[in-house]
Design an enzyme around this catalytic site. Structure first.
Site, PDB file in Angstrom:
ATOM      1  N   GLY A   1      45.592 130.803  89.395  1.00 54.06           N
ATOM      2  CA  GLY A   1      46.457 131.055  90.547  1.00 54.06           C
ATOM      3  C   GLY A   1      47.853 131.402  90.085  1.00 54.06           C
ATOM      4  O   GLY A   1      48.152 131.405  88.883  1.00 54.06           O
TER       5      GLY A   1
ATOM      6  N   GLU B   1      55.166 129.744  92.207  1.00 56.14           N
ATOM      7  CA  GLU B   1      56.479 130.380  92.301  1.00 56.14           C
ATOM      8  C   GLU B   1      57.134 130.510  90.928  1.00 56.14           C
ATOM      9  O   GLU B   1      57.815 131.482  90.636  1.00 56.14           O
ATOM     10  CB  GLU B   1      57.380 129.545  93.215  1.00 56.14           C
ATOM     11  CG  GLU B   1      58.694 130.230  93.521  1.00 56.14           C
ATOM     12  CD  GLU B   1      59.850 129.257  93.653  1.00 56.14           C
ATOM     13  OE1 GLU B   1      59.602 128.061  93.850  1.00 56.14           O
ATOM     14  OE2 GLU B   1      60.994 129.716  93.530  1.00 56.14           O
TER      15      GLU B   1
ATOM     16  N   TYR C   1      42.295 118.652  87.988  1.00 56.18           N
ATOM     17  CA  TYR C   1      41.794 119.980  88.353  1.00 56.18           C
ATOM     18  C   TYR C   1      40.959 119.889  89.619  1.00 56.18           C
ATOM     19  O   TYR C   1      40.118 119.008  89.759  1.00 56.18           O
ATOM     20  CB  TYR C   1      40.953 120.550  87.202  1.00 56.18           C
ATOM     21  CG  TYR C   1      40.503 121.961  87.494  1.00 56.18           C
ATOM     22  CD1 TYR C   1      41.444 122.960  87.705  1.00 56.18           C
ATOM     23  CD2 TYR C   1      39.158 122.289  87.582  1.00 56.18           C
ATOM     24  CE1 TYR C   1      41.049 124.259  87.992  1.00 56.18           C
ATOM     25  CE2 TYR C   1      38.752 123.588  87.861  1.00 56.18           C
ATOM     26  CZ  TYR C   1      39.711 124.568  88.070  1.00 56.18           C
ATOM     27  OH  TYR C   1      39.334 125.850  88.365  1.00 56.18           O
TER      28      TYR C   1
ATOM     29  N   GLU D   1      38.332 121.845  91.575  1.00 59.18           N
ATOM     30  CA  GLU D   1      37.415 122.959  91.321  1.00 59.18           C
ATOM     31  C   GLU D   1      37.360 123.985  92.442  1.00 59.18           C
ATOM     32  O   GLU D   1      37.188 125.183  92.193  1.00 59.18           O
ATOM     33  CB  GLU D   1      35.991 122.438  91.073  1.00 59.18           C
ATOM     34  CG  GLU D   1      35.808 121.584  89.834  1.00 59.18           C
ATOM     35  CD  GLU D   1      36.245 120.138  90.044  1.00 59.18           C
ATOM     36  OE1 GLU D   1      36.836 119.822  91.088  1.00 59.18           O
ATOM     37  OE2 GLU D   1      36.005 119.310  89.143  1.00 59.18           O
TER      38      GLU D   1
ATOM     39  N   SER E   1      42.332 126.047  96.838  1.00 56.50           N
ATOM     40  CA  SER E   1      43.027 125.664  98.072  1.00 56.50           C
ATOM     41  C   SER E   1      42.072 125.735  99.267  1.00 56.50           C
ATOM     42  O   SER E   1      41.148 126.554  99.317  1.00 56.50           O
ATOM     43  CB  SER E   1      44.270 126.515  98.285  1.00 56.50           C
ATOM     44  OG  SER E   1      43.890 127.854  98.303  1.00 56.50           O
TER      45      SER E   1
ATOM     46  N   ASP F   1      55.672 120.916 104.582  1.00 59.58           N
ATOM     47  CA  ASP F   1      54.920 122.165 104.447  1.00 59.58           C
ATOM     48  C   ASP F   1      53.421 121.878 104.408  1.00 59.58           C
ATOM     49  O   ASP F   1      52.684 122.422 103.596  1.00 59.58           O
ATOM     50  CB  ASP F   1      55.370 122.891 103.174  1.00 59.58           C
ATOM     51  CG  ASP F   1      54.955 124.362 103.190  1.00 59.58           C
ATOM     52  OD1 ASP F   1      54.471 124.840 104.240  1.00 59.58           O
ATOM     53  OD2 ASP F   1      55.103 125.033 102.153  1.00 59.58           O
TER      54      ASP F   1
ATOM     55  N   ARG G   1      46.689 125.802 103.115  1.00 61.63           N
ATOM     56  CA  ARG G   1      46.912 126.451 101.813  1.00 61.63           C
ATOM     57  C   ARG G   1      47.508 125.469 100.793  1.00 61.63           C
ATOM     58  O   ARG G   1      47.445 125.715  99.593  1.00 61.63           O
ATOM     59  CB  ARG G   1      47.826 127.674 101.963  1.00 61.63           C
ATOM     60  CG  ARG G   1      49.217 127.336 102.402  1.00 61.63           C
ATOM     61  CD  ARG G   1      50.117 128.539 102.639  1.00 61.63           C
ATOM     62  NE  ARG G   1      51.331 128.092 103.328  1.00 61.63           N
ATOM     63  CZ  ARG G   1      51.429 127.874 104.616  1.00 61.63           C
ATOM     64  NH1 ARG G   1      50.412 128.119 105.396  1.00 61.63           N
ATOM     65  NH2 ARG G   1      52.549 127.411 105.160  1.00 61.63           N
ATOM     66  N   ASN G   2      48.070 124.361 101.282  1.00 58.00           N
ATOM     67  CA  ASN G   2      48.652 123.375 100.372  1.00 58.00           C
ATOM     68  C   ASN G   2      47.772 122.141 100.197  1.00 58.00           C
ATOM     69  O   ASN G   2      48.232 121.099  99.746  1.00 58.00           O
ATOM     70  CB  ASN G   2      50.045 122.982 100.860  1.00 58.00           C
ATOM     71  CG  ASN G   2      51.012 124.129 100.701  1.00 58.00           C
ATOM     72  OD1 ASN G   2      50.856 124.933  99.775  1.00 58.00           O
ATOM     73  ND2 ASN G   2      51.985 124.238 101.587  1.00 58.00           N
TER      74      ASN G   2
HETATM   75  P1  AMP Z   1      50.880 126.173  93.841  1.00 61.38           P
HETATM   76  O1  AMP Z   1      51.961 126.721  92.987  1.00 61.38           O
HETATM   77  O2  AMP Z   1      50.779 124.686  93.774  1.00 61.38           O
HETATM   78  O3  AMP Z   1      50.933 126.698  95.261  1.00 61.38           O
HETATM   79  O4  AMP Z   1      49.492 126.728  93.208  1.00 61.38           O
HETATM   80  C1  AMP Z   1      49.103 128.087  93.284  1.00 61.38           C
HETATM   81  C2  AMP Z   1      47.591 128.203  93.270  1.00 61.38           C
HETATM   82  O5  AMP Z   1      47.072 127.663  92.053  1.00 61.38           O
HETATM   83  C3  AMP Z   1      46.910 127.408  94.389  1.00 61.38           C
HETATM   84  O6  AMP Z   1      46.806 128.132  95.574  1.00 61.38           O
HETATM   85  C4  AMP Z   1      45.537 127.111  93.788  1.00 61.38           C
HETATM   86  O7  AMP Z   1      44.685 128.212  93.976  1.00 61.38           O
HETATM   87  C5  AMP Z   1      45.848 126.978  92.294  1.00 61.38           C
HETATM   88  N1  AMP Z   1      46.030 125.565  91.927  1.00 61.38           N
HETATM   89  C6  AMP Z   1      47.162 124.849  91.961  1.00 61.38           C
HETATM   90  N2  AMP Z   1      46.944 123.584  91.567  1.00 61.38           N
HETATM   91  C7  AMP Z   1      45.630 123.490  91.284  1.00 61.38           C
HETATM   92  C8  AMP Z   1      44.771 122.420  90.848  1.00 61.38           C
HETATM   93  N3  AMP Z   1      45.249 121.190  90.631  1.00 61.38           N
HETATM   94  N4  AMP Z   1      43.478 122.679  90.669  1.00 61.38           N
HETATM   95  C9  AMP Z   1      42.978 123.925  90.909  1.00 61.38           C
HETATM   96  N5  AMP Z   1      43.726 124.956  91.324  1.00 61.38           N
HETATM   97  C10 AMP Z   1      45.046 124.758  91.515  1.00 61.38           C
END
Ligand code: AMP
Length: 732
Positions: free
Chosen positions: A388, A391, A461, A463, A466, A506, A510-511
């Site tokens: 993914g 920011e 992790y 799997e 989101s 927020d 998606r979060n």
């Molecule tokens: P974020 O910056 O937290 O919004 O993460 C961006 C994207 O990375 C998310 O929409 C997920 O698809 C992926 N992602 C973030 N954290 C995890 C995690 N702990 N395990 C798996 N995918 C993640």
């Protein structure tokens, strides 16, 4: 001719019958052809072998089953051969301290039979060694471990902080004929920390005029290391209006400063890292009468008791004057391990409840990060692939192998090169916040890498990534109970955050991240993220960026972000989940959304959404924020729905025209303070005006059915809804 049991020839009366394996053709009987059979004498025709069976020879009395297909003893020969079902699907586990609700989907293949049942086997597994043993007797299954016809079971009385594997096996009437092919799905869980069970045995060791010495046994299930015990006592005739609290490290205590010849009631509760357990029942003790002679020791005890009582009273008066009797200070009692807290009015706020610390209040941000997050050695981390984009840089999956720990899958957030000091601080603030949380529905921080480059945040992790995109990928594939299980997890995580005093700001699908067991965890912390990170955030007229569609009106209008505004967002998440990742308010512009919500319009129920869940959404979208349910109420509402799946069968129908918002301005919702008010108000209005288009023919029926929806106070004590004219209700 037939031979009788006495050995005589019997002459059949009437006409000849064809034997088994034969059918009549004119005046003769002919053998059944291969692929046909006849299992009883008579003049019927041979029948074609039922599915999954064959008869290679002519004249067959029955057909044999194909390989891996079976016929149970009670199955008629005319029935198709069947096979054991495939394994249950999509197991989800909802862990609540030391109990777990397991819920699963029906097997893809029932083996051709309707008599599918499920057995659940519990195994306790040691963390590192991957060895499992059968769970011992104390574990309780509700309703039972075997022969389950529903796809859910609750397993209670597990040990805290322990790994368990549950094998959920699907069986049908022919499973015993194929014992080598057990069809099960296994799910491994770790129970949470749990509070200790109550103290049940308390013994009086010694009494005097002014003191009582007591000892007790440790609770049966301490569920961890007992840090101390809280002993609460008061005079029986005072009816608990004023009481005293002592803390004891060990399992005994002496209550000093008591009145002679007086009956006292006492309760004890144990505390571990998980908090206080339930209080023991009330035990009654009596001090000796006044005439009782005072021994040297007793007089000494009394002196200490009097002095500590005087100190306590003085301290209470001072604190009462200072704090209006709400809080009280500590004063040392005779026992070095005890702390004495006298209270009036029965009001008590106990220490020990953790609260969130804003890392930006630290002068030196690196101090916050090292207080709340573990520094990891970069050599312990192996990056596998990019999953993914965040920011501040890429998000990767990988593995973490720490010395003397087993390897775990992790997500690794990296800070891209060329960052400014502010960006580095903001990036790491997420870890400083996440590191303060410890809850199964909050994403867990493994640690940070700050001493080498790239700077990284390492978390568990998830799997399935989101929640919004996960649901879109699996449109209409889950049972309602599974969706409610996911929502329950999110609500439980949010309850924890609000208890900690953390406002998320927020909360959106998606979060939320989803793991392989469909456990949902709240993620995306950090203070800059709402402003910078979220692509949904838009600038408001007052400045600052806000994810409009998820945000409560008061937070948009004057930045009043609270746990109640998080509850509004939670209602939107419920809508997203029940509509499998649909975009709230579809393609309406942000300005139109703000205007519509302000005018009282609300999102309509998603397709096939249970009425109870839609009601929860409407409650979360109350304009008056104090009327929205609190997260603990939401958790208990969802628990009740899970325990009573029948309550999810009444569906709230969307208005016929799609994408239409519901007008909630027709009635003043704030005038209904309770379910009863609402129902009563309905009786006074003409039926057709209120429920135009509803499937119900009379107000009474609707009132009754609506009350049933609420199933034993399913609904929290918030204001009542008006049911929208455009919304019909149908029973399944
Ligand atoms: P974020 O910056 O937290 O919004 O993460 C961006 C994207 O990375 C998310 O929409 C997920 O698809 C992926 N992602 C973030 N954290 C995890 C995690 N702990 N395990 C798996 N995918 C993640």
């Amino acid at each position: 001719m037939y031979c009788s049991t006495e050995g005589e020839w019997l002459v059949p009366i009437g006409k000849c019958l064809c034997d088994i394996g034969h059918e009549s053709r004119g005046v003769t009987c002919q053998v059944c052809r291969p692929g046909f059979y006849k299992s009883s004498p008579g003049n019927l025709r041979c029948s074609k072998c039922p599915p999954h069976s064959h008869a290679h020879l002519e004249g067959s009395a029955h057909c044999s089953c194909e390989k891996n297909f079976f016929r149970s003893e009670t199955d008629p020969t005319s029935m198709a051969c069947t096979r054991p079902p495939s394994s249950p699907r999509n197991v989800i586990s909802i862990i609540n301290e030391t109990s777990v609700i397991l819920d699963w989907g029906w097997p893809a293949d029932s083996g051709g039979r309707k008599d599918v049942t499920f057995n659940v086997v519990c195994k306790r597994c040691s963390a590192g060694k991957r060895q499992c043993e059968a769970c011992r007797g104390a574990v309780r299954f509700l309703p039972r471990p075997t022969g389950l016809s529903n796809t859910t079971v609750t397993v209670a009385d597990l040990l805290a902080h322990t790994n368990y594997t549950f094998e959920i096996e699907a069986l049908n009437g022919v499973s015993p004929l194929a014992p080598a092919h057990r069809q099960f799905t296994a799910v491994t869980i770790t129970t949470n920390q749990a509070a200790p069970s109550p103290v049940t045995v308390i013994r009086k060791d010694r009494t005097s005029r002014n003191s009582i010495s007591l000892s007790w046994l440790e609770p049966e299930r301490p569920n961890g290391i007992i840090l101390d015990y809280e002993v609460k006592f008061y005079e029986k005739q005072e009816q608990e209006t004023s009481y005293t609290i002592l803390r004891a490290k060990g399992t005994n205590v002496t209550l000093n400063g008591l009145k002679p010849d007086t009956v006292y009631l006492l309760q004890i509760r144990a505390r571990t890292a998980a908090g206080y357990g339930a209080s023991s029942r009330k035990f009654e003790f009596e001090t000796s009468p006044d005439s009782f002679s005072i021994s040297g020791e007793n007089s000494q005890v009394m002196l200490i008791a009097i002095s500590s009582a005087v100190a306590i009273i003085l301290l209470s008066v001072v604190v009462y004057l200072l704090l209006g009797s709400r809080f009280c200070g500590y004063s040392k009692s005779k026992h070095p391990d005890e702390k004495r807290l006298p209270f009036g009015n029965g009001h008590l706020r106990l220490p020990g409840i953790q609260t969130y610390v804003d890392p930006h209040t630290y002068e030196d941000p690196s101090q916050a990060i090292h207080e709340f997050a573990r520094e990891l050695d970069a050599s312990c981390i192996a990056i596998d692939k990019v999953v993914g984009a965040g920011e501040f840089g890429e998000v990767c999956s990988g593995r973490l192998k720490q010395p003397s720990k087993k390897e775990t899958s992790v997500a690794i957030k990296t800070l891209k090169a060329g960052y400014t000091e502010t960006q580095r601080r903001d990036f790491l603030s997420e870890a400083s916040i996440m590191g303060q949380f410890d809850h199964p529905n909050i994403i867990r921080l493994e640690g940070v890498v700050t001493r080498s480059k790239p700077v990284m945040i390492v978390t568990e992790y998830m799997e399935n990534g989101s929640l919004d995109s996960f649901l879109r990928r699996h449109d209409a594939q889950f049972t309602v109970i599974q969706l409610v299980g996911m929502l329950r997890g999110i609500a439980s995580g949010m309850k924890y955050l609000s208890d900690m005093g953390y406002v998320h700001r927020d909360l959106a699908a998606r979060n939320i991240l989803v793991n392989s067991n469909l456990v949902c965890k709240v993620s995306d912390f950090g203070l800059s993220r709402v402003l910078e990170d979220d692509p949904e955030a838009a600038y408001t007229t007052r400045g600052g960026k806000i994810p409009i569609r998820w945000t409560a009106p008061e937070a948009i209008a004057y930045r009043k972000f609270t746990s109640a505004s998080d509850a509004w967002s939670y209602g939107i998440v419920v809508w997203e989940v029940m509509s499998y990742g649909e975009r709230p308010y579809w393609e309406m512009s942000n300005q139109d959304v703000i205007k519509a919500v302000d005018e009282g319009y609300r999102l309509p129920p998603p397709m096939d959404c249970p009425a109870t869940l839609y009601q929860l959404m409407l409650d979360c979208w109350q304009k008056e924020r104090n009327n929205r349910p609190k997260f603990d109420q939401i958790v208990s509402i969802l628990d009740k729905l899970i325990r009573n799946p029948g309550s999810l069968k009444i569906i709230a129908n969307a208005p016929s025209r799609e994408n239409m918002l519901l007008d909630r301005t027709g009635a003043d919702i704030t005038t209904f303070r309770s379910m009863r008010d609402w129902l009563e108000s309905m009786q006074t209005l003409p039926c057709k005006d209120i429920f135009n288009g509803a499937t119900y023919s009379s107000c009474n029926t609707l009132a009754k059915t609506s009350a049933e929806i609420y199933l034993a106070e399913v609904r929290p004590a918030a204001t009542c809804p008006e049911w929208e004219p455009a919304m019909g209700i149908t029973t399944l």
